[in-house]
Design a protein around this motif. Structure first.
Motif, PDB file in Angstrom:
ATOM      1  N   ASN A   1       0.829  -1.194   0.076  1.00  0.00           N
ATOM      2  CA  ASN A   1      -0.109  -0.081  -0.023  1.00  0.00           C
ATOM      3  C   ASN A   1       0.788   1.203   0.119  1.00  0.00           C
ATOM      4  O   ASN A   1       0.530   2.181  -0.597  1.00  0.00           O
ATOM      5  N   LEU A   2       2.002   1.263   0.825  1.00  0.00           N
ATOM      6  CA  LEU A   2       2.961   2.388   0.767  1.00  0.00           C
ATOM      7  C   LEU A   2       3.382   2.575  -0.373  1.00  0.00           C
ATOM      8  O   LEU A   2       3.837   3.820  -0.715  1.00  0.00           O
ATOM      9  N   VAL A   3       4.151   1.537  -1.305  1.00  0.00           N
ATOM     10  CA  VAL A   3       4.693   1.679  -2.311  1.00  0.00           C
ATOM     11  C   VAL A   3       3.931   2.202  -3.529  1.00  0.00           C
ATOM     12  O   VAL A   3       4.092   3.204  -4.184  1.00  0.00           O
ATOM     13  N   GLU A   4       2.545   1.867  -3.342  1.00  0.00           N
ATOM     14  CA  GLU A   4       1.332   2.386  -4.402  1.00  0.00           C
ATOM     15  C   GLU A   4       1.204   3.819  -4.399  1.00  0.00           C
ATOM     16  O   GLU A   4       1.319   4.824  -4.970  1.00  0.00           O
ATOM     17  N   LYS A   5       1.459   4.419  -2.919  1.00  0.00           N
ATOM     18  CA  LYS A   5       1.216   5.777  -2.606  1.00  0.00           C
ATOM     19  C   LYS A   5       2.387   6.496  -3.027  1.00  0.00           C
ATOM     20  O   LYS A   5       2.279   7.503  -3.554  1.00  0.00           O
ATOM     21  N   LEU A   6       3.647   5.953  -2.817  1.00  0.00           N
ATOM     22  CA  LEU A   6       4.965   6.500  -3.272  1.00  0.00           C
ATOM     23  C   LEU A   6       4.844   6.923  -4.671  1.00  0.00           C
ATOM     24  O   LEU A   6       5.236   7.737  -5.144  1.00  0.00           O
ATOM     25  N   ALA A   7       4.589   5.884  -5.395  1.00  0.00           N
ATOM     26  CA  ALA A   7       4.511   5.782  -6.857  1.00  0.00           C
ATOM     27  C   ALA A   7       3.386   6.826  -7.295  1.00  0.00           C
ATOM     28  O   ALA A   7       3.527   7.497  -8.485  1.00  0.00           O
ATOM     29  N   GLY A   8       2.609   7.080  -6.378  1.00  0.00           N
ATOM     30  CA  GLY A   8       1.468   8.209  -6.907  1.00  0.00           C
ATOM     31  C   GLY A   8       1.852   9.591  -6.595  1.00  0.00           C
ATOM     32  O   GLY A   8       1.115  10.408  -6.743  1.00  0.00           O
ATOM     33  N   GLY A   9       2.912   9.666  -5.933  1.00  0.00           N
ATOM     34  CA  GLY A   9       3.442  11.176  -5.581  1.00  0.00           C
ATOM     35  C   GLY A   9       3.562  11.457  -3.941  1.00  0.00           C
ATOM     36  O   GLY A   9       3.978  12.355  -3.861  1.00  0.00           O
ATOM     37  N   LEU A  10       3.209  10.385  -3.260  1.00  0.00           N
ATOM     38  CA  LEU A  10       3.372  10.705  -1.837  1.00  0.00           C
ATOM     39  C   LEU A  10       4.825  10.878  -1.203  1.00  0.00           C
ATOM     40  O   LEU A  10       5.828  10.239  -2.137  1.00  0.00           O
ATOM     41  N   GLU A  11       4.979  11.816  -0.597  1.00  0.00           N
ATOM     42  CA  GLU A  11       6.442  12.459  -0.088  1.00  0.00           C
ATOM     43  C   GLU A  11       7.048  11.373   0.890  1.00  0.00           C
ATOM     44  O   GLU A  11       6.401  10.639   1.297  1.00  0.00           O
ATOM     45  N   GLY A  12       8.214  11.086   0.089  1.00  0.00           N
ATOM     46  CA  GLY A  12       9.135   9.885   0.970  1.00  0.00           C
ATOM     47  C   GLY A  12      10.592  10.096   0.479  1.00  0.00           C
ATOM     48  O   GLY A  12      11.302  10.929   0.414  1.00  0.00           O
ATOM     49  N   PRO A  13      11.236   8.765   0.558  1.00  0.00           N
ATOM     50  CA  PRO A  13      12.513   8.573  -0.074  1.00  0.00           C
ATOM     51  C   PRO A  13      12.753   9.051  -1.406  1.00  0.00           C
ATOM     52  O   PRO A  13      11.684   8.743  -2.200  1.00  0.00           O
ATOM     53  N   ALA A  14      13.956   9.691  -1.803  1.00  0.00           N
ATOM     54  CA  ALA A  14      14.137  10.008  -3.072  1.00  0.00           C
ATOM     55  C   ALA A  14      14.124   8.739  -4.045  1.00  0.00           C
ATOM     56  O   ALA A  14      13.438   8.867  -5.315  1.00  0.00           O
ATOM     57  N   ARG A  15      14.526   7.862  -3.846  1.00  0.00           N
ATOM     58  CA  ARG A  15      14.363   6.621  -4.609  1.00  0.00           C
ATOM     59  C   ARG A  15      13.783   5.321  -3.642  1.00  0.00           C
ATOM     60  O   ARG A  15      14.240   5.386  -2.404  1.00  0.00           O
ATOM     61  N   PHE A  16      13.075   4.471  -4.421  1.00  0.00           N
ATOM     62  CA  PHE A  16      12.565   3.319  -3.619  1.00  0.00           C
ATOM     63  C   PHE A  16      12.558   2.057  -4.454  1.00  0.00           C
ATOM     64  O   PHE A  16      12.092   2.160  -5.762  1.00  0.00           O
ATOM     65  N   ALA A  17      12.400   1.055  -3.938  1.00  0.00           N
ATOM     66  CA  ALA A  17      12.144  -0.244  -4.551  1.00  0.00           C
ATOM     67  C   ALA A  17      11.373  -1.259  -3.479  1.00  0.00           C
ATOM     68  O   ALA A  17      11.532  -1.087  -2.390  1.00  0.00           O
ATOM     69  N   HIS A  18      10.839  -2.352  -4.284  1.00  0.00           N
ATOM     70  CA  HIS A  18       9.880  -2.917  -3.165  1.00  0.00           C
ATOM     71  C   HIS A  18      10.194  -4.535  -3.592  1.00  0.00           C
ATOM     72  O   HIS A  18      10.284  -4.841  -4.775  1.00  0.00           O
ATOM     73  N   CYS A  19      10.384  -5.314  -2.654  1.00  0.00           N
ATOM     74  CA  CYS A  19      10.577  -6.896  -3.047  1.00  0.00           C
ATOM     75  C   CYS A  19       9.943  -7.522  -2.004  1.00  0.00           C
ATOM     76  O   CYS A  19       9.495  -7.112  -0.913  1.00  0.00           O
ATOM     77  N   GLY A  20       9.902  -8.873  -2.190  1.00  0.00           N
ATOM     78  CA  GLY A  20       8.866  -9.932  -1.269  1.00  0.00           C
ATOM     79  C   GLY A  20       9.968 -10.644  -0.557  1.00  0.00           C
ATOM     80  O   GLY A  20       9.403 -10.736   0.836  1.00  0.00           O
ATOM     81  N   THR A  21      11.074 -10.654  -0.282  1.00  0.00           N
ATOM     82  CA  THR A  21      11.869 -11.427   0.129  1.00  0.00           C
ATOM     83  C   THR A  21      13.378 -10.811   0.633  1.00  0.00           C
ATOM     84  O   THR A  21      13.886 -10.028  -0.100  1.00  0.00           O
ATOM     85  N   ALA A  22      13.958 -11.304   1.817  1.00  0.00           N
ATOM     86  CA  ALA A  22      15.274 -10.974   2.025  1.00  0.00           C
ATOM     87  C   ALA A  22      16.146 -11.437   0.910  1.00  0.00           C
ATOM     88  O   ALA A  22      17.311 -10.428   0.627  1.00  0.00           O
ATOM     89  N   SER A  23      16.055 -12.544   0.284  1.00  0.00           N
ATOM     90  CA  SER A  23      17.098 -12.929  -0.739  1.00  0.00           C
ATOM     91  C   SER A  23      16.892 -11.664  -1.961  1.00  0.00           C
ATOM     92  O   SER A  23      17.963 -11.635  -2.350  1.00  0.00           O
TER      93      SER A  23
END
Length: 461
Positions: free
Chosen positions: A401-423
């Motif tokens: 949910n947060l990643v969707e909001k960041l992609a929509g313009g929510l203020e946050g980190p300059a760059r970001f990525a999302h993944c499912g696992t530690a690997s």
């Protein structure tokens, strides 16, 4: 020195039947941790049965067994080994003349326990004992008590909970002279209607205080009144700590002295200036609780100050690693053991003090937040913006949910990525590191970010 437990002691404490003769100098319930001379407690769990590992424990040097079944080794047989371990814990507490400190809270329990141990062990010349690791539950607390040497002068025990009533049970085993609540925050909120309910559950620790015992509580907490009232009902002497002007143990000055802080604290008419090896306002607050407890048990405050200056971060709880890299040394901050909204806020705020470096945050999901999980995870975005974090890797489905909001313009980190696992996070981080960065690794233990730390520190895949 006398044995920690004789076979006769164990039988008397547990009501069990002694078969053979043995002395034990330690206690273990995990066969992988058994050492020479230990008592091995064969616990029957939901997923495994410790009785299956008795022969292996003996092969590793176990002196005797606490068991529910007859075995071909020296042993004490009891109807229920879990209850027998609790009985052993009660016997250990009853025979001890040590001053006992119990520690609980939504965050900072283990770090505070370790600070206390170092402070009191230094002044007592090796006379302190504490629970190892995070042995703070219905098995770990009695184990830690059962391991307490007879000659212990100070005992420090961490107590955790994720349901109401659990601390009430544990504190009756520990029977602390001093009970500390470090902080109240929305940890395990999945099991509580609100934060006040968490505070009430933490306040159960005061129910086990010995007569004339001391409650050490956070003056800056919005739940201070609740904690104070609960402690008063238990007849406790109350000592508050924090930055609040009315705190009994108060930080009157805090100066950043990288990697830690220089603190001036007042305890009544005593003024103490000391360094802390670890950074962060929350660490300073915990150090004030340590000073309050050391003073309450008659410990040496000067020795406590020296110990605080030398204690590094713990693995998974703030330990810092300086790692070689072709582009410049990396600073990796290992906070991979636990995460809740309060500790996440503190860890991210710490990155703001490292703006001389490019900063990367690898953030694993916070667990046991229930229906409020999405909101708590979304609240991380402005924290990252305030700390001016350059890049963030979010790990776990809770961040969708947060990643969707960041992609929509929510203020946050300059760059970001999302993944499912530690690997996956390991691969992403390796691709983003240029050299010279400060990397924060923070998440709940079940996310597995300790594997990421090992991958970079130890070279594990």
């Amino acid at each position: 020195m006398m044995a920690l437990w004789t076979g006769q002691d164990i039988a008397a404490a547990t009501g069990g039947t002694l078969h053979g003769s043995f002395d034990a100098d330690g206690v273990a319930f995990d066969s992988r941790e058994v050492g020479p001379g230990d008592l091995f407690v064969a616990l029957s769990g939901e997923t495994t049965d410790g009785h299956r590992f008795i022969d292996g424990a003996v092969a590793q040097g176990a002196a005797g067994i606490l068991t529910e079944r007859p075995v071909d080794h020296p042993h004490v047989q009891v109807p229920d080994t879990a209850e027998a371990l609790r009985a052993l814990a009660r016997a250990s507490r009853a025979r001890s003349s040590a001053r006992i400190i119990g520690v609980t809270g939504s965050a900072g329990k283990t770090g505070t326990k370790e600070m206390l141990f170092e402070a009191l062990d230094r002044s007592s010349m090796g006379g302190a004992h504490r629970s190892l690791k995070s042995y703070n539950n219905h098995v770990g607390v009695p184990l830690s008590l059962a391991r307490m040497p007879r000659e212990t002068k100070f005992g420090i025990f961490e107590m955790g909970m994720n349901h109401a009533g659990e601390l009430a049970d544990l504190t009756q085993l520990v029977r602390p002279d001093v009970a500390i609540v470090t902080t109240i925050a929305p940890a395990h909120v999945e099991f509580f209607p609100d934060e006040a309910a968490i505070a009430r559950a933490k306040a159960e620790i005061f129910e086990g205080l010995v007569d004339g015992g001391t409650a050490v509580i956070p003056r800056d907490s919005p739940h201070y009144d609740l904690l104070r009232d609960a402690a008063s009902k238990s007849g406790a002497r109350i000592v508050s700590f924090g930055f609040h002007e009315d705190a009994d143990v108060q930080a009157v000055e805090m100066i950043d002295r990288p990697p830690g802080s220089q603190v001036t604290a007042e305890l009544g008419e005593i003024t103490l200036s000391y360094r802390i090896a670890q950074p962060g306002r929350h660490i300073v607050a915990n150090s004030l609780a340590v000073l309050a407890a050391v003073d309450a048990v008659g410990g040496d405050l000067a020795a406590a100050g020296l110990a605080l200056a030398e204690l590094p971060g713990l693995p998974g709880r703030g330990q810092r690693h300086v790692l070689p890299h072709a582009g410049g040394e990396l600073l990796l901050i290992d906070e991979s053991y636990n995460a809740n909204p309060a500790s996440m806020r503190a860890a991210i705020a710490g990155l703001a003090d490292l703006r001389s470096r490019r900063t990367i945050a690898v953030l694993g999901a916070m667990k046991e937040l229930g229906e409020k999980s999405a909101g708590y995870h979304a609240d991380i975005a402005p924290l990252l913006a305030q700390a001016d974090v350059d890049e963030t890797i979010f790990v776990g489905p809770e961040f969708e949910n947060l990643v969707e909001k960041l992609a929509g313009g929510l203020e946050g980190p300059a760059r970001f990525a999302h993944c499912g696992t530690a690997s996956e996070a390991i691969t992403l981080l390796r691709a983003r590191i240029k050299g010279g960065e400060a990397v924060l690794v923070k998440g709940s233990n079940s996310v597995g970010l300790s594997r990421l730390v090992s991958a970079f520190v130890d070279g594990d895949s």
